[in-house]
Scaffold this motif. Structure first.
Motif, PDB file in Angstrom:
ATOM      1  N   ASP A  52      -2.558  -8.488 -12.650  1.00  0.00           N
ATOM      2  CA  ASP A  52      -2.357  -9.400 -11.523  1.00  0.00           C
ATOM      3  C   ASP A  52      -3.200  -8.947 -10.329  1.00  0.00           C
ATOM      4  O   ASP A  52      -3.043  -7.826  -9.853  1.00  0.00           O
ATOM      5  CB  ASP A  52      -0.871  -9.400 -11.148  1.00  0.00           C
ATOM      6  N   PRO A  53      -4.090  -9.806  -9.817  1.00  0.00           N
ATOM      7  CA  PRO A  53      -4.911  -9.402  -8.672  1.00  0.00           C
ATOM      8  C   PRO A  53      -4.093  -9.106  -7.425  1.00  0.00           C
ATOM      9  O   PRO A  53      -4.517  -8.297  -6.593  1.00  0.00           O
ATOM     10  CB  PRO A  53      -5.850 -10.592  -8.456  1.00  0.00           C
ATOM     11  N   TYR A  54      -2.934  -9.738  -7.276  1.00  0.00           N
ATOM     12  CA  TYR A  54      -2.086  -9.418  -6.130  1.00  0.00           C
ATOM     13  C   TYR A  54      -1.530  -7.997  -6.265  1.00  0.00           C
ATOM     14  O   TYR A  54      -1.456  -7.257  -5.279  1.00  0.00           O
ATOM     15  CB  TYR A  54      -0.938 -10.421  -6.011  1.00  0.00           C
ATOM     16  N   ALA A  55      -1.147  -7.608  -7.462  1.00  0.00           N
ATOM     17  CA  ALA A  55      -0.687  -6.237  -7.683  1.00  0.00           C
ATOM     18  C   ALA A  55      -1.797  -5.242  -7.379  1.00  0.00           C
ATOM     19  O   ALA A  55      -1.581  -4.226  -6.701  1.00  0.00           O
ATOM     20  CB  ALA A  55      -0.198  -6.072  -9.120  1.00  0.00           C
ATOM     21  N   LEU A  56      -2.997  -5.521  -7.857  1.00  0.00           N
ATOM     22  CA  LEU A  56      -4.115  -4.611  -7.623  1.00  0.00           C
ATOM     23  C   LEU A  56      -4.443  -4.498  -6.134  1.00  0.00           C
ATOM     24  O   LEU A  56      -4.918  -3.454  -5.680  1.00  0.00           O
ATOM     25  CB  LEU A  56      -5.341  -5.082  -8.411  1.00  0.00           C
ATOM     26  N   ALA A  57      -4.181  -5.571  -5.380  1.00  0.00           N
ATOM     27  CA  ALA A  57      -4.433  -5.530  -3.936  1.00  0.00           C
ATOM     28  C   ALA A  57      -3.345  -4.786  -3.179  1.00  0.00           C
ATOM     29  O   ALA A  57      -3.613  -4.118  -2.173  1.00  0.00           O
ATOM     30  CB  ALA A  57      -4.565  -6.950  -3.400  1.00  0.00           C
ATOM     31  N   VAL A  58      -2.081  -4.892  -3.642  1.00  0.00           N
ATOM     32  CA  VAL A  58      -0.980  -4.276  -2.894  1.00  0.00           C
ATOM     33  C   VAL A  58      -0.822  -2.793  -3.222  1.00  0.00           C
ATOM     34  O   VAL A  58      -0.302  -2.029  -2.401  1.00  0.00           O
ATOM     35  CB  VAL A  58       0.338  -5.031  -3.140  1.00  0.00           C
ATOM     36  N   ILE A  59      -1.268  -2.349  -4.388  1.00  0.00           N
ATOM     37  CA  ILE A  59      -1.087  -0.941  -4.767  1.00  0.00           C
ATOM     38  C   ILE A  59      -1.723   0.011  -3.753  1.00  0.00           C
ATOM     39  O   ILE A  59      -1.076   0.973  -3.323  1.00  0.00           O
ATOM     40  CB  ILE A  59      -1.605  -0.695  -6.198  1.00  0.00           C
ATOM     41  N   PRO A  60      -2.977  -0.199  -3.326  1.00  0.00           N
ATOM     42  CA  PRO A  60      -3.532   0.704  -2.312  1.00  0.00           C
ATOM     43  C   PRO A  60      -2.754   0.676  -1.000  1.00  0.00           C
ATOM     44  O   PRO A  60      -2.629   1.712  -0.326  1.00  0.00           O
ATOM     45  CB  PRO A  60      -4.965   0.202  -2.118  1.00  0.00           C
ATOM     46  N   LEU A  61      -2.237  -0.497  -0.607  1.00  0.00           N
ATOM     47  CA  LEU A  61      -1.442  -0.575   0.619  1.00  0.00           C
ATOM     48  C   LEU A  61      -0.158   0.236   0.475  1.00  0.00           C
ATOM     49  O   LEU A  61       0.251   0.945   1.400  1.00  0.00           O
ATOM     50  CB  LEU A  61      -1.100  -2.035   0.930  1.00  0.00           C
ATOM     51  N   ASN A  62       0.477   0.135  -0.687  1.00  0.00           N
ATOM     52  CA  ASN A  62       1.703   0.898  -0.915  1.00  0.00           C
ATOM     53  C   ASN A  62       1.415   2.399  -0.979  1.00  0.00           C
ATOM     54  O   ASN A  62       2.195   3.209  -0.457  1.00  0.00           O
ATOM     55  CB  ASN A  62       2.386   0.424  -2.198  1.00  0.00           C
ATOM     56  N   ALA A  63       0.320   2.766  -1.607  1.00  0.00           N
ATOM     57  CA  ALA A  63      -0.049   4.186  -1.649  1.00  0.00           C
ATOM     58  C   ALA A  63      -0.271   4.717  -0.235  1.00  0.00           C
ATOM     59  O   ALA A  63       0.213   5.801   0.125  1.00  0.00           O
ATOM     60  CB  ALA A  63      -1.291   4.382  -2.509  1.00  0.00           C
TER      61      ALA A  63
END
Length: 208
Positions: free
Chosen positions: A105-116
């Motif tokens: 999911d591109p949304y998951a790939l975008a939010v992972i760095p923000l969460n990290a």
């Protein structure tokens, strides 16, 4: 597909999952509204907001890793079906040398760095689908990957191959029917589940 930088600020808030309060994640209070926002945004209809909830299998795996950091410390770890990145972030906090967080999911790939970044961890690398590649990691952490038959049929042989190649393989799941045979229970947790009044008993399994 590029997700606008302000999408997550508009449609999520930082939340600490009940079983893993050490980790903060961009999650949605109203998944229906989030789904509508995604349908109105880039890649309309191509993704689902699975990344916007802390699934019970992921919470159990993250809790187990944080309580047993020796499982991942100094190792290369794959968070398979990463979603929000909860499990991978927990592995990084537990001392993993490198974390690969895989999701389609591109949304998951975008939010992972923000969460990290929200948790002050580095070295969490978001990547797409890895199930057509040869496993090349020390530890595989697979939370809630057996949610439907099609996904389960892809994941089962890949996890077995990873184990044959020497990886430690841990699965977090509340007991879905698609779970493969031959798993061994290593821990169990009662995980509060959003929208449900009672906690769900969720198990961390090891292959084999």
């Amino acid at each position: 597909m590029t997700v606008p930088a302000d999408f997550f600020a508009q449609h999520t808030r930082l939340v600490r999952p009940p079983l893993v309060p050490e980790v903060a994640l961009h999650l949605a209070d109203d998944v229906t509204a989030l789904w509508q926002a995604m349908d109105d945004g880039p890649g309309a209809g191509e993704a689902s907001p699975f990344w916007a909830a802390a699934w019970v299998g992921g919470q159990a795996l993250a809790r187990h890793v944080l309580d047993h950091p020796e499982l991942v410390a100094g190792r290369t770890v794959l968070d398979l079906g990463a979603g929000s990145g909860l499990v991978g972030i927990a592995a990084a906090l537990a001392g993993a040398a490198r974390v690969v967080a895989s999701d389609v999911d591109p949304y998951a790939l975008a939010v992972i760095p923000l969460n990290a970044a929200a948790n002050g961890v580095a070295g969490v690398e978001p990547v797409g689908d890895v199930l057509d590649d040869e496993p090349d990691v020390d530890v595989v952490l697979a939370g809630d990957v057996f949610y439907d038959l099609r996904m389960a049929d892809r994941v089962r042989p890949w996890l077995f191959t990873a184990w044959v190649r020497g990886a430690v393989v841990l699965v977090g799941d509340p007991g879905r029917s698609q779970l493969p045979d031959g798993l061994h229970e290593v821990a169990g947790y009662d995980v509060p589940d959003s929208g449900v009044d009672v906690a769900r008993r969720t198990t961390v399994w090891r292959l084999p």
